[in-house]
Design a protein around this motif. Structure first.
Motif, PDB file in Angstrom:
ATOM      1  N   VAL A  11      -1.696 -20.023 -14.217  1.00 56.99           N
ATOM      2  CA  VAL A  11      -1.981 -18.801 -13.461  1.00 56.99           C
ATOM      3  C   VAL A  11      -1.728 -18.978 -11.846  1.00 56.99           C
ATOM      4  N   LYS A  12      -1.633 -20.087 -11.308  1.00 55.16           N
ATOM      5  CA  LYS A  12      -1.727 -20.360 -10.051  1.00 55.16           C
ATOM      6  C   LYS A  12      -0.502 -19.534  -8.985  1.00 55.16           C
ATOM      7  N   PRO A  13       0.792 -19.447  -9.841  1.00 58.08           N
ATOM      8  CA  PRO A  13       1.673 -18.765  -9.212  1.00 58.08           C
ATOM      9  C   PRO A  13       1.310 -17.311  -8.984  1.00 58.08           C
ATOM     10  N   GLN A  14       0.655 -16.673 -10.149  1.00 59.50           N
ATOM     11  CA  GLN A  14       0.489 -15.319 -10.126  1.00 59.50           C
ATOM     12  C   GLN A  14      -0.627 -15.362  -8.934  1.00 59.50           C
ATOM     13  N   MET A  15      -1.590 -16.186  -8.675  1.00 59.87           N
ATOM     14  CA  MET A  15      -2.692 -16.065  -7.972  1.00 59.87           C
ATOM     15  C   MET A  15      -2.244 -16.029  -6.523  1.00 59.87           C
ATOM     16  N   GLU A  16      -1.236 -16.855  -6.556  1.00 58.90           N
ATOM     17  CA  GLU A  16      -0.390 -16.981  -4.919  1.00 58.90           C
ATOM     18  C   GLU A  16       0.240 -15.718  -4.445  1.00 58.90           C
ATOM     19  N   GLN A  17       0.959 -15.346  -5.453  1.00 55.91           N
ATOM     20  CA  GLN A  17       1.579 -13.834  -5.414  1.00 55.91           C
ATOM     21  C   GLN A  17       0.437 -12.937  -4.922  1.00 55.91           C
ATOM     22  N   ALA A  18      -0.591 -13.044  -5.407  1.00 59.73           N
ATOM     23  CA  ALA A  18      -1.535 -12.058  -4.999  1.00 59.73           C
ATOM     24  C   ALA A  18      -2.504 -12.110  -3.851  1.00 59.73           C
ATOM     25  N   GLY A  19      -1.992 -13.319  -3.036  1.00 60.32           N
ATOM     26  CA  GLY A  19      -2.467 -13.713  -1.869  1.00 60.32           C
ATOM     27  C   GLY A  19      -3.700 -14.878  -1.714  1.00 60.32           C
TER      28      GLY A  19
END
Ligand code: ADP
Ligand code: MG
Length: 581
Positions: free
Chosen positions: A461-469
């Motif tokens: 899920v980390k890439p999505q978390m990072e896309q969200a800021g």
């Protein structure tokens, strides 16, 4: 006679009413490579039903054979059963129709000097004759069900049967825009739609120019064995019935609950009672699907359903997201008529029943208000500089410390603050695809102890978390360190928020599709969790900016999961309830 009886039994399956005859004959014409198909009926198709095509035609031997059972030229071997590229493969249609009607077939291949005519009356074939005719095939069915009076009795009025024929033909026409279709009823042309490469144009022939201009083009999405394309109507123009929902699979309309569910998931749910227009085209590897489970059924059986449904959900969600970001359909082969509103500022102005009145003039909305105080200002705020126009709504109170009450010229509106925030946050997260979402560093990073079993999913899920800021790093084997959070989402309890968010995924309540890592389902969960912990009374203190921000969303009427954000009560509805004049 046994043959005839067997055909009549088969006819029970295949030929229910004139529309089913049209379906079989038109499918054959499509299989024959026709560029133009004309259908003519009289008396609802009972006294006359004629299909004329300019396809490949048949030689004399085939013309004689085609009225015999299982005479299909399409089923080459048993393996062919699983590789159905043609619409028909059972070789039952023509004999079935012939067993319950009078049928004349006139046909010619382009390379033959003369054509052939074969006739059959209630299953009794007559010897073939030579005929002068244009290349292609004309099949004329008269006196349908003359020898099966019970069946004939079950038919509805001529108008109703003609309506079914028209609908059936419209389905074919939507499935094959590159074929011209002409439908004539009692000598009058009902429609004549020219062949086109532009699917939107074909759709417009049936739903009208203005509604078709609102359609959002789906970027063709491919996954192994499946390709999804088509057009979607925005939720703001949704209908109250499913009449404008069409899904085609390999050229055939389907009505399949699993596929429909996938579409709905892509929309993040349909608001109750609303059915956005859909024209979705699935091309699925024939080896992965059983279409011919039953000739008349419109359900399908997929061999690997989850791949198909994921592709459908993703394609729908990506289309809505692209539209929400204001991306235009510029890559279309031939541009459609200009949309009613500029693509850069996709707004869905609010009217009391806007979804039922797509044609009505829409009120322009005021530009975005200044960022809220909680906002650090580093977030991509599309705040324009001009003086904001006042909203056409007046805040008139609060209901039970829970809902904001507004009035406008048309009546009363209740706003659910958390649901509104959920929608706003979701769309802002998606807008991050255009401008990256700004992060705010934490003074002191937060440490999360993770269950070893959950680490794998947390890292997924980390890439999505990072896309969200969010900024998250691995800190020891089972420990994560949160270093930054999205700037536009101030958090009081960072560690527990992130922990709970991750739990949604580690518990398996929601699964992200690993290979394509879509951001939308993640954004949906993040928005929901954020809105859930927000302070309603604080939100209710600035209800107008909240409403204004909501109304600037692409789909303001519901949360990404389909719960309403606004409940309108029109004056006419209220007056009616009070029995006022
Ligand atoms: P199926 O379509 O399942 O093969 P049908 O009974 O519908 O079976 O048709 C039998 C055969 O007749 C077809 O396989 C095809 O060879 C021939 N045929 C029927 N209609 C046409 C047409 N319009 N043009 C050319 N050939 C046709
Ligand atoms: Mg057929």
């Amino acid at each position: 006679m046994d043959e005839v009886l067997a055909s009549q039994v088969a006819a029970g399956e295949v030929v229910e009413r004139p529309a089913s005859v049209v379906k079989e004959l038109v499918e054959n014409s499509i299989d024959a490579g026709a560029r133009c198909i004309r259908v003519e009926i009289r008396r609802g198709g009972v006294s006359l039903l004629k299909v004329v095509d300019d396809g490949c035609g048949m030689g004399r031997a085939d013309a004689e054979l085609c009225l015999r059972r299982h005479a299909t030229s399409k089923l080459l071997d048993a393996a062919g059963l699983f590789d159905i590229r043609h619409l028909g493969f059972r070789g039952e249609a023509l004999p079935s129709i012939a067993s319950v009607a009078h049928i004349d077939i006139t046909t010619r291949r382009a390379e033959d000097l003369e054509g052939t005519r074969v006739s059959c009356d209630g299953g009794e074939a007559e010897p073939p004759m030579s005929a002068g005719c244009a290349p292609g095939t004309e099949i004329c069915v008269t006196n349908l069900f003359f020898n099966t009076p019970v069946r004939r009795k079950f038919l509805k009025s001529d108008d109703t049967e003609a309506g079914h024929v028209e609908h059936q033909l419209k389905l074919h026409a939507l499935a094959f825009p590159n074929i011209r279709f002409v439908f004539t009823r009692e000598g009058q042309v009902v429609f004549d739609v020219p062949a086109t490469h532009d699917l939107r144009r074909r759709i417009a022939d049936f739903i009208g120019q203005a509604p078709a201009a609102r359609l959002m083009r789906m970027r063709p999405t491919e996954a192994p064995g499946v390709r999804v394309s088509g057009y979607l109507m925005p939720l703001s123009a949704a209908n109250r019935n499913r009449r404008m929902q069409y899904i085609f699979l390999n050229g055939r309309p389907i009505d399949d609950p699993i596929v429909m569910r996938a579409v709905r998931d892509g929309f993040g749910g349909f608001p109750t009672g609303l059915h956005p227009g859909l024209f979705i085209y699935l091309e699925v590897d024939p080896a992965l699907v059983d279409v011919n489970v039953h000739p008349a059924k419109r359900e399908v059986r997929f061999r690997r359903p989850s791949e198909i449904t994921l592709a459908v959900t993703d394609a729908v969600a990506a289309t809505l997201a692209a539209h929400a970001r204001g991306e235009s359909d510029a890559d279309e082969p031939s541009p459609a008529p200009p949309p009613e509103q500029p693509a850069e500022t996709p707004r869905t102005p609010f009217k009391l029943r806007p979804v039922l009145e797509p044609s009505q003039e829409e009120l322009p909305l005021p530009p975005a208000p200044a960022p809220a105080p909680a906002d650090t200002g580093s977030a991509p705020a599309p705040a324009p500089q001009e003086e904001p126009e006042p909203l056409p709504f007046r805040h008139i109170g609060t209901l039970h410390d829970t809902y904001a009450i507004f009035e406008n010229s048309e009546g009363l509106v209740l706003l659910a603050p958390r649901a509104a925030r959920e929608r706003i946050i979701f769309e802002r997260l998606l807008a991050g695809n255009r401008h990256p979402i700004a992060s705010q560093r934490l003074l002191v990073p937060e440490i999360l102890e993770m269950d070893a079993r959950d680490m794998g999913i947390a890292l997924e899920v980390k890439p999505q978390m990072e896309q969200a800021g969010f900024l998250i790093s691995l800190f020891g084997r089972n420990t994560l360190r949160v270093e930054a959070v999205p700037a536009f989402l101030p958090l009081r309890r960072v560690a527990s928020f992130v922990q709970e968010l991750l739990l949604i995924f580690t518990r398996g309540e929601v699964r992200l599709n690993r290979s394509r890592a879509p951001f939308e389902p993640f954004a949906m969960q993040l928005a929901r969790q954020y809105a859930r912990q927000e302070d309603i009374s604080a939100l209710l203190q600035a209800p107008l900016p909240l409403l204004a921000e909501l109304l600037r969303c692409e789909i303001p009427y519901c949360t990404p999961t389909g719960k309403p954000t606004l409940l309108p009560f029109s004056m006419s509805e209220i007056n009616r309830k009070f029995q006022a004049q």
